[in-house]
Design a protein around this motif. Structure first.
Motif, mmCIF file in Angstrom:
data_model
loop_
_atom_site.group_PDB
_atom_site.id
_atom_site.type_symbol
_atom_site.label_atom_id
_atom_site.label_comp_id
_atom_site.label_asym_id
_atom_site.label_seq_id
_atom_site.Cartn_x
_atom_site.Cartn_y
_atom_site.Cartn_z
ATOM 1 N N UNK A 1 0.848 -1.201 0.000
ATOM 2 C CA UNK A 1 0.000 0.000 0.000
ATOM 3 C C UNK A 1 0.879 1.246 0.000
ATOM 4 N N UNK A 2 1.921 1.230 0.796
ATOM 5 C CA UNK A 2 2.853 2.362 0.865
ATOM 6 C C UNK A 2 3.576 2.544 -0.474
ATOM 7 N N UNK A 3 4.029 1.440 -1.084
ATOM 8 C CA UNK A 3 4.714 1.531 -2.389
ATOM 9 C C UNK A 3 3.788 2.145 -3.447
ATOM 10 N N UNK A 4 2.559 1.675 -3.504
ATOM 11 C CA UNK A 4 1.599 2.201 -4.491
ATOM 12 C C UNK A 4 1.319 3.684 -4.235
ATOM 13 N N UNK A 5 1.142 4.026 -2.957
ATOM 14 C CA UNK A 5 0.829 5.415 -2.616
ATOM 15 C C UNK A 5 1.923 6.381 -3.053
ATOM 16 N N UNK A 6 3.166 5.894 -3.053
ATOM 17 C CA UNK A 6 4.281 6.779 -3.375
ATOM 18 C C UNK A 6 4.623 6.843 -4.852
ATOM 19 N N UNK A 7 3.851 6.160 -5.697
ATOM 20 C CA UNK A 7 4.195 6.100 -7.125
ATOM 21 C C UNK A 7 3.231 6.925 -7.967
ATOM 22 N N UNK B 1 1.982 -5.815 -28.796
ATOM 23 C CA UNK B 1 3.265 -5.576 -28.106
ATOM 24 C C UNK B 1 3.084 -5.186 -26.649
ATOM 25 N N UNK B 2 2.277 -5.947 -25.936
ATOM 26 C CA UNK B 2 2.006 -5.650 -24.525
ATOM 27 C C UNK B 2 3.306 -5.613 -23.722
ATOM 28 N N UNK B 3 4.206 -6.557 -23.987
ATOM 29 C CA UNK B 3 5.456 -6.588 -23.212
ATOM 30 C C UNK B 3 6.266 -5.304 -23.374
ATOM 31 N N UNK B 4 6.325 -4.771 -24.589
ATOM 32 C CA UNK B 4 7.080 -3.543 -24.818
ATOM 33 C C UNK B 4 6.479 -2.392 -24.004
ATOM 34 N N UNK B 5 5.146 -2.318 -23.993
ATOM 35 C CA UNK B 5 4.480 -1.275 -23.198
ATOM 36 C C UNK B 5 4.745 -1.455 -21.707
ATOM 37 N N UNK B 6 4.798 -2.709 -21.262
ATOM 38 C CA UNK B 6 5.051 -2.958 -19.839
ATOM 39 C C UNK B 6 6.463 -2.514 -19.465
ATOM 40 N N UNK B 7 7.426 -2.805 -20.322
ATOM 41 C CA UNK B 7 8.812 -2.405 -20.037
ATOM 42 C C UNK B 7 8.903 -0.881 -19.930
ATOM 43 N N UNK B 8 8.219 -0.191 -20.836
ATOM 44 C CA UNK B 8 8.236 1.284 -20.788
ATOM 45 C C UNK B 8 7.628 1.801 -19.486
ATOM 46 N N UNK B 9 6.514 1.178 -19.069
ATOM 47 C CA UNK B 9 5.855 1.623 -17.824
ATOM 48 C C UNK B 9 6.758 1.381 -16.615
ATOM 49 N N UNK B 10 7.446 0.250 -16.619
ATOM 50 C CA UNK B 10 8.324 -0.053 -15.482
ATOM 51 C C UNK B 10 9.513 0.910 -15.442
ATOM 52 N N UNK B 11 9.937 1.404 -16.595
ATOM 53 C CA UNK B 11 10.985 2.423 -16.602
ATOM 54 C C UNK B 11 10.447 3.763 -16.127
ATOM 55 N N UNK B 12 9.199 4.064 -16.503
ATOM 56 C CA UNK B 12 8.603 5.358 -16.152
ATOM 57 C C UNK B 12 8.348 5.499 -14.650
ATOM 58 N N UNK B 13 7.850 4.419 -14.063
ATOM 59 C CA UNK B 13 7.393 4.510 -12.673
ATOM 60 C C UNK B 13 8.451 3.982 -11.713
ATOM 61 N N UNK B 14 8.789 4.776 -10.735
ATOM 62 C CA UNK B 14 9.672 4.273 -9.692
ATOM 63 C C UNK B 14 8.890 4.217 -8.387
ATOM 64 N N UNK B 15 9.191 3.221 -7.587
ATOM 65 C CA UNK B 15 8.446 3.074 -6.332
ATOM 66 C C UNK B 15 9.106 3.896 -5.239
ATOM 67 N N UNK B 16 8.289 4.262 -4.266
ATOM 68 C CA UNK B 16 8.787 4.985 -3.094
ATOM 69 C C UNK B 16 9.612 4.035 -2.221
ATOM 70 N N UNK B 17 10.259 4.578 -1.217
ATOM 71 C CA UNK B 17 10.894 3.740 -0.189
ATOM 72 C C UNK B 17 9.897 3.582 0.956
ATOM 73 N N UNK B 18 9.683 2.360 1.397
ATOM 74 C CA UNK B 18 8.717 2.163 2.489
ATOM 75 C C UNK B 18 9.360 1.433 3.657
#
Lengths: 336, 336
Positions: free
Chosen positions: B195-201, B319-336
Motif C-alpha cells: 500500500x505504501x509503495x503504491x501510494x508513493x508512485x 506488443x504488450x510486453x514492450x508497453x510494460x517495459x516502458x511503464x516499469x521504466x517510467x514509474x519508480x516506487x517509493x521507499x517504504x
C-alpha cells in the motif's frame, strides 16, 4: 441469560445496536441486556426507540476504538472503551456473553486480553456462516489471525466443526481446507502441512477444496487463514449484490422485459437477497476464547444485532466451549 | 501470426484444444497454429473435427505433466513434455505466442525457465478477468506466486494496468490492493508495505479494496497474492453457479412459479451465465515473462481455447510486453 452489547460498535452505532437490543429483549423475556457506551448517547437512542425497558440497563464507557485505530495501542492507552468494558463484564461474570459490531481487531484483542484462550488453544479464530447451494457452511478464520501456522488451522477445524454441530444441530460436520487445487501437492507450505495434520486425525476431513467448491457446499466447515477468509466472506457479499445489479438493471435493460417479467425478476432477487443476507446470519463467534464473544458485521443494523444477541445466548446456553474442549482432548494431530 | 497450443493441456485434452484450434483458424486465416502433443492422439482428434487444415501443423511431444505432479521435478525429469515444447517453440521464435490449459504450475515453470523474465521483473504473475457490475476487472496474481513480496505486488499492479489498458482499450486503469479493510493500518505486513509503495508512485492507485468492492467494480486492476487471487477467481465461478442453482431450483420450488415465470427466470439465468462464463474471457496471460503465454482454465472446452488463442494473438500483436517495459521504466516506487 445476561448479555453485554457494545452499543458504540459498528457504522450505525449507537442507534441500531440499541434498537436491536430493544427488539430482541421484547421477544425474549429471559434475556437481560447490558448496553455499554456513552451514557447520554445510549439513553438518547433508547428514548428514540420508545423508552427504556426493565430488561435493559446502561453501563457507561466514554471511549470508543475507531475503525482506523491500532487496536492494541488504543486498548492500552484508552482507559474505558466500550469494547474493553463489555469484555470485562464477561470476565467478571456480570455477563455470560457479549456482542460487538465495532472494530474487529479491537474486539479480538479485548476478548483475548480479558478472557484469555481456552486451555490448549493457540489462537482464537472468527467463524462465519456463508450461504451455499445446500444451506450454509462455516468459514474459519475470517479475520482474527491474518497469518497462521498449520497447528492453528488444525485447531480451527476442530473448533468450528464443534460449533457447527452444536449450533446448526448438524451431526459430524465435514471439514475442508481451502486450497488452490485438490491434489495433495497443491498449495503453499502452510496448507500442505495443515492438509497432512487433518489427514492424520480421527475427524471427518474431506480434503482440499477449491474456491468454487465452497459455495457449492462441498464441506460444512471451510478452514483458511484470516486474510483469505475475510476476502472470501466479503466477496460473497459483493458478488451476490453484483449479480442482483446485473440481473436487475443490465439484463432488464438489454432484454426489454415486460412489466410481468420485471416483477418476476424482482421477486426472485428479493428472495435471493434474504437468502444471502449477512444480517440473517447472527454474527460470527470468536472461537477459542474463554467466553462467548459474538462479532457483528460493521454495517450491522438492528436486525443484525438482535440476531447476534440470539447467537450469543445460544452459544453460552449450549456450552459450545465445553464441547470444544472435549473435542480437542479427543483428537490428537499427526506429526507432519 | 504463429501460435503454439499445448494440445495435451486441460481436463478435456486433446479433443477440445484441437477442436478450438480448428475453429479459431477457420475464422482467422492469418493465424498459423502448431498443435503440440502426442502425434497419434492429436491426429485422431484432428480427424474427428473434420480433418486437417493447412493453417495447422502437429508437433510431437510424447509426455504430459499431470495435474498432481510437481512441475519443476517433472520438467527436469521428463524430456519432451507438451508444455515444455510449446515454451521452447516460443523461445526459438518458431511461435510468437503460446496457449496452455494444462497444469498451471508446470506452464508457469516452463515459461519462466525457457523464456526468462522481462528486464527488471522479479516474478511473473497470472492476470485474469472477472465480471463486475460495470464490466470487468483484471485480478493479478491468480496462482503463479502463492507467497509474494511487496515489490512483486507493486510490479504486478504496473504490469496488469498496462495489460488492461492495451487489451481492453481502457485509458489509465485504476489499481486497487485487495485487503481486509480500507484504512491504511489494516492488513498484514505484506499489504501494508505494498500500500505504501503504491501510494508513493505516479500511478492511478485507488487504495485498499475489500472483498465486496471487487465485484462492484471499484478498481480496474485488483492486486493480491497468488493464493488469495486463485481463491477469489474460483469463488466467483462457484458463487455464480450457486446463485443459479438457488434461483433455478430452490426458489422455483419455494415460489411455485407459473410456466411463464419459470421461463423468465431461466432466460435471465442464461444471460447471467454468459456474462460470468470464464470461457468467454479468453484465458489469462502470464505477465512478466519474455514472451506471450496465455493460460487457459483447466476445464477449457473448444470455445475457451479458441478465445485464449485470440487473446494470445492480440497480446503479441499489440506488443504488450514492450508497453510494460516502458511503464516499469517510467514509474519508480517509493521507499517504504
Amino acid at each position: 441469560m445476561r448479555i453485554a452489547i457494545d452499543a458504540m460498535g459498528g457504522d450505525l452505532a449507537p442507534r441500531e445496536p440499541v434498537k436491536g437490543a430493544v427488539q430482541v429483549s421484547r421477544e425474549n423475556p429471559e434475556l437481560e441486556l447490558i448496553l455499554v457506551g456513552d451514557r447520554d448517547q445510549v439513553q438518547a437512542a433508547l428514548a428514540e426507540t420508545g423508552g427504556s425497558d426493565n430488561q435493559i440497563r446502561v453501563e457507561h464507557a466514554g471511549e470508543v476504538v475507531r475503525a482506523d485505530e491500532n487496536p492494541l495501542q488504543v486498548l492500552r492507552r484508552k482507559g474505558n472503551t466500550s469494547i474493553g468494558r463489555v469484555a470485562e463484564l464477561m470476565k467478571s461474570g456480570e455477563a455470560e456473553a457479549f456482542v460487538s459490531a465495532g472494530n474487529t481487531g479491537a474486539t479480538v484483542a479485548a476478548a483475548v486480553l480479558s478472557l484469555r484462550l481456552l486451555e490448549g488453544v493457540r489462537r482464537a479464530g472468527i467463524a462465519a456462516f456463508i450461504p451455499t447451494a445446500h444451506g450454509r457452511a462455516t468459514v474459519i478464520d475470517v479475520g482474527a489471525n491474518l497469518r497462521c501456522q498449520p497447528e492453528q488451522l488444525f485447531q480451527y477445524g476442530l473448533m468450528a466443526s464443534v460449533y457447527t454441530r452444536v449450533i446448526l444441530d448438524k451431526p459430524n460436520p465435514s471439514i475442508g481446507l481451502l486450497n488452490i487445487g485438490q491434489e495433495d501437492a497443491k498449495g503453499n507450505d502452510l496448507v500442505k502441512e495443515t492438509h497432512c495434520l487433518f489427514n492424520g486425525a480421527d475427524i471427518n476431513y474431506v480434503g482440499n477444496l477449491e474456491g468454487q467448491d465452497v459455495f457449492m457446499g462441498a464441506a460444512d466447515v471451510v478452514v483458511c487463514e484470516g486474510f483469505v477468509g475475510n476476502v472470501l466472506l466479503k466477496v460473497s457479499e459483493g458478488l451476490a449484490e453484483t449479480i442482483m445489479i446485473l440481473l436487475g438493471k443490465t439484463y432488464g435493460r438489454e432484454a426489454s422485459l415486460s412489466p410481468e417479467e420485471q416483477k418476476t425478476i424482482k421477486k426472485s432477487l428479493q428472495w435471493l437477497h434474504t437468502r444471502t443476507d449477512y444480517r440473517e446470519y447472527g454474527g460470527a463467534p470468536l472461537l477459542g476464547v474463554n467466553g462467548a464473544c459474538i462479532i457483528g458485521h460493521g454495517r450491522s443494523d438492528a436486525r443484525a444485532v438482535s440476531n447476534a444477541v440470539r447467537t450469543a445466548a445460544k452459544f453460552a446456553g449450549l456450552h459450545v466451549n465445553q464441547h470444544m474442549i472435549e473435542e480437542m482432548h479427543r483428537v490428537t494431530s499427526a506429526r507432519c
